[in-house]
Design a protein around this motif. Structure first.
Motif, PDB file in Angstrom:
ATOM      1  N   ILE A 313     -88.182  24.640 -41.636  1.00 37.11           N
ATOM      2  CA  ILE A 313     -88.655  24.601 -40.305  1.00 37.11           C
ATOM      3  C   ILE A 313     -87.750  24.082 -39.421  1.00 37.11           C
ATOM      4  O   ILE A 313     -87.263  22.845 -39.708  1.00 37.11           O
ATOM      5  N   VAL A 316     -89.939  23.040 -33.685  1.00 32.81           N
ATOM      6  CA  VAL A 316     -91.244  23.139 -33.338  1.00 32.81           C
ATOM      7  C   VAL A 316     -91.400  23.185 -31.814  1.00 32.81           C
ATOM      8  O   VAL A 316     -90.647  22.406 -30.946  1.00 32.81           O
ATOM      9  N   SER A 325     -94.138  26.734 -34.915  1.00 34.07           N
ATOM     10  CA  SER A 325     -93.117  26.474 -35.846  1.00 34.07           C
ATOM     11  C   SER A 325     -92.235  27.570 -36.014  1.00 34.07           C
ATOM     12  O   SER A 325     -92.508  28.702 -36.358  1.00 34.07           O
TER      13      SER A 325
END
Length: 677
Positions: A313, A316, A325
């Motif tokens: 990830i 965000v 994400s």
């Protein structure tokens, strides 16, 4: 990733550059010529697809990195347009962490500017192969050769000219392609969608031939196969030359250089071809490595669909109030509805939706494989820099570096309704932006918001109002200092107390020693191995490090200090971790007070560009602010002055620079280091 696109036909690239070099304009042209956009969005009209945020359109700058996917020939390009302003440098950092290649855009007038250097070094840190595009060749003062020379001297790159401009400034007609030895010009009626390949004009032929000879010689020096042909004076076909350039680019030995004018729709199609020809696919870069969180052993994650899932990830974002994400899949595949595992938080999550992104628009897809960059809904607890994988094949990928904030403002809600929303809104911003910090001032009860610069905090406050309808009063910007010590000192403390029916005892003595600037904090035990159980030495270290998080002068973090444990008293059956941790913390506070503590200022790297006749005034002003001139260099009728100046003295600088230079001076500023004034 659609089934029809094999992994070697995918390119994950970022557009990186200094502010105003034309990154977003290049991105918009790429979207137009690949058929992703049906009209060209212009930054100055506030209509750029990639600058979709209201603040970006209003200010004409990129704030958040936008992801999009487009097709060129038979390949899929996943493109990230990154910000050029130093306040949003984390956006560049986390994008480069997940990209396989980058296009560095340079302004032909400004050349290699300070933020160009920063983003180039960030790309080097992650071993990202790069192509350079010298933009704005039609502007007054454009100088292609000077920009290339600056790439050599400032970026320590090895530029490989694949094109030279045909004319400069108002006379810029097109480019000479040194591989095919053709002149390329673009049609204005079709907004550059069609172009012609023509013979090179007579007056440019000798220059083009000498540049091509240099190109072949440079590549041959780095490629054994080509060197043999070159030495034997055999003809070198275009395919062999391109293959050798590709190998050298991916190995970070060379940087192919192209040129054009994105605003005038010239030079983008050859850039797209160069992206396919010379930048790597996910299969061309070494497999990413992580560690197994259970046994700490290294794990390799090959870019294969059959391999276990490993994805990172890298960002965000809150879109319409929902958590989205952005994920780069390195190996294995993700399927909508799958359960995934986050080893950093030891939590299971569900992939409720997988989305192919086009700036702030999105298309749902059912599954995606290695090499893809997608948006994912449903990851409630996972955050930037964390890994998602499957629980039966856990892997932790390297986290993303985060920068420390240098400036803060106090904010307070305007009404009771705003007060109720403020905490939730701040929580959303903190999830989105790892460079943002929030704390509460114990004396005033105000929230203190800390970030990377005045613009960074301005944008956050503006977004609070626009996106969440939360209105706040904002105090004057304050500098985030650090504290350190001048002299060695010792401190002792005893903690002895009955808590919840248990007796706690700990007694420690510590010595604090000042270290060189930028060293950080260290702890060491000077005790004999049997003087204190290892468990309690660890507790002492924790207490020391926590205590150094706020100093005795003004509560700022203490840096560049070595703490040595010189004595400890231990009573069998009474010593506890809590007691040693607390007594260590108290001993540090005692020692700090006697160690001549002082404040360290954040010192900024400043570059000011001014017309020559105003140089003296600007230098005088920098000296008056406690700054130190590092260098002055000539750039096309302008003087570029580089200096280091304390941040505290730079508030309101843009206004005084404008008045000192009749509005003609510009400056950029980035954090350099902490030091004593």
């Amino acid at each position: 990733m659609s089934k029809s696109i094999p992994i070697h036909q995918i390119r994950n690239i970022g557009i990186i550059a200094h502010i105003d070099a034309g990154k977003t304009t290049v991105s918009e042209r790429i979207l137009y010529y690949t058929g992703k956009s049906h009209k060209i969005g212009e930054v100055h009209d506030g209509e750029a697809v990639m600058d979709w945020m209201a603040d970006e359109q209003e200010r004409g700058i990129t704030i958040t990195s936008a992801v999009t996917t487009c097709q060129w020939k038979d390949a899929q390009i996943q493109l990230i347009d990154t910000p050029g302003h130093v306040d949003f440098t984390i956006e560049v950092e986390r994008s480069l962490r997940v990209l396989d290649g980058a296009v560095g855009v340079f302004c032909a007038v400004g050349g290699v500017e300070p933020q160009s250097e920063t983003v180039w070094r960030q790309a080097d840190k992650y071993h990202v192969p790069k192509i350079a595009f010298v933009n704005k060749m039609d502007r007054i003062g454009a100088d292609f050769q000077r920009t290339v020379e600056m790439m050599r001297t400032k970026l320590h790159a090895v530029p490989l000219l694949l094109q030279i401009p045909c004319g400069e400034e108002d006379g810029f007609e097109g480019v000479i392609d040194l591989i095919s030895m053709k002149k390329i010009t673009w049609d204005e009626e079709t907004l550059g969608a069609t172009f012609q390949e023509l013979p090179i004009p007579e007056y440019l032929l000798a220059s083009a031939q000498s540049h091509r000879d240099r190109l072949v010689e440079t590549v041959a020096e780095m490629d054994d196969g080509l060197m043999e042909k070159w030495v034997a004076e055999e003809p070198i076909d275009i395919e062999s030359l391109q293959a050798a350039i590709r190998r050298a680019t991916i190995a970070l030995k060379l940087t192919p250089v192209l040129c054009g004018s994105a605003l005038k729709n010239k030079g983008i199609q050859p850039l797209l071809n160069a992206i396919l020809l010379y930048l790597p696919s996910p299969a061309d870069v070494p497999p990413i490595r992580g560690i197994n969180p259970i046994n700490g052993e290294p794990v390799e994650c090959p870019a294969k669909e059959k391999a276990p899932l490993a994805a990172l990830i890298f960002k965000v974002a809150m879109l319409e109030g929902r958590r989205l994400s952005f994920v780069r899949v390195y190996s294995g595949k993700m399927v909508t509805g799958d359960d995934v595992y986050n080893p950093f938080r030891n939590k299971k999550e569900k992939l409720s939706r997988i989305l192919r992104m086009h700036a702030n628009k999105k298309d749902r897809i059912e599954e995606t494989g290695p090499g893809s960059i997608v948006g994912v809904m449903g990851l409630k607890d996972s955050s930037t820099g964390e890994t998602i994988c499957h629980a039966d094949h856990p892997v932790l990928l390297e986290r993303i570096d985060v920068y420390e904030p240098v400036i803060s403002v106090a904010i307070e809600p305007k009404s009771r309704a705003d007060q109720e929303k403020l905490d939730q809104v701040l929580e959303k911003f903190l999830a989105e932006d790892p460079t943002l910090r929030v704390r509460e001032d114990e004396e005033t009860g105000q929230k203190i918001l800390s970030g990377m610069g005045e613009l960074h905090l301005e944008v956050i406050v503006s977004r609070m109002i626009r996106e969440f309808g939360t209105h706040v009063n904002v105090g004057k910007p304050q500098v985030v200092f650090r504290e350190t010590i001048e002299t060695e000192s010792e401190g002792s403390a005893v903690f002895e107390r009955d808590i919840a029916g248990q007796h706690h005892f700990g007694q420690v003595s510590l010595r604090l020693i000042p270290l060189k600037r930028g060293t950080g904090n260290r702890f060491e035990s000077g005790l004999a191995a049997d003087a204190l159980p290892a468990l309690f030495v660890t507790a002492v270290e924790k207490g020391v490090m926590e205590s150094l998080e706020s100093g005795t002068l003004m509560g700022y973090p203490v840096v560049d200090v070595q703490a040595v444990l010189i004595d400890a008293l231990w009573r069998e059956g009474q010593g506890t971790e809590l007691a040693y941790k607390v007594s260590a913390s108290m001993a540090v506070k005692n020692a700090l007070a006697n160690a001549s503590p002082f404040l360290l200022d954040p010192i900024m790297d400043v570059e000011v560009q001014v017309p020559e006749n105003h140089t003296g005034d600007v230098i005088g002003d920098i000296h008056a602010r406690g700054g130190k001139i590092e260098s002055i260099e000539q750039r096309h009728g302008l003087q570029a002055i580089r200096a280091i100046v304390p941040l505290a003295k730079m508030f309101g600088y843009s206004t005084s620079l404008r008045s000192a230079t009749q509005g003609r001076g510009t400056y950029t500023m980035k954090f350099s280091h902490f030091d004593k004034l």
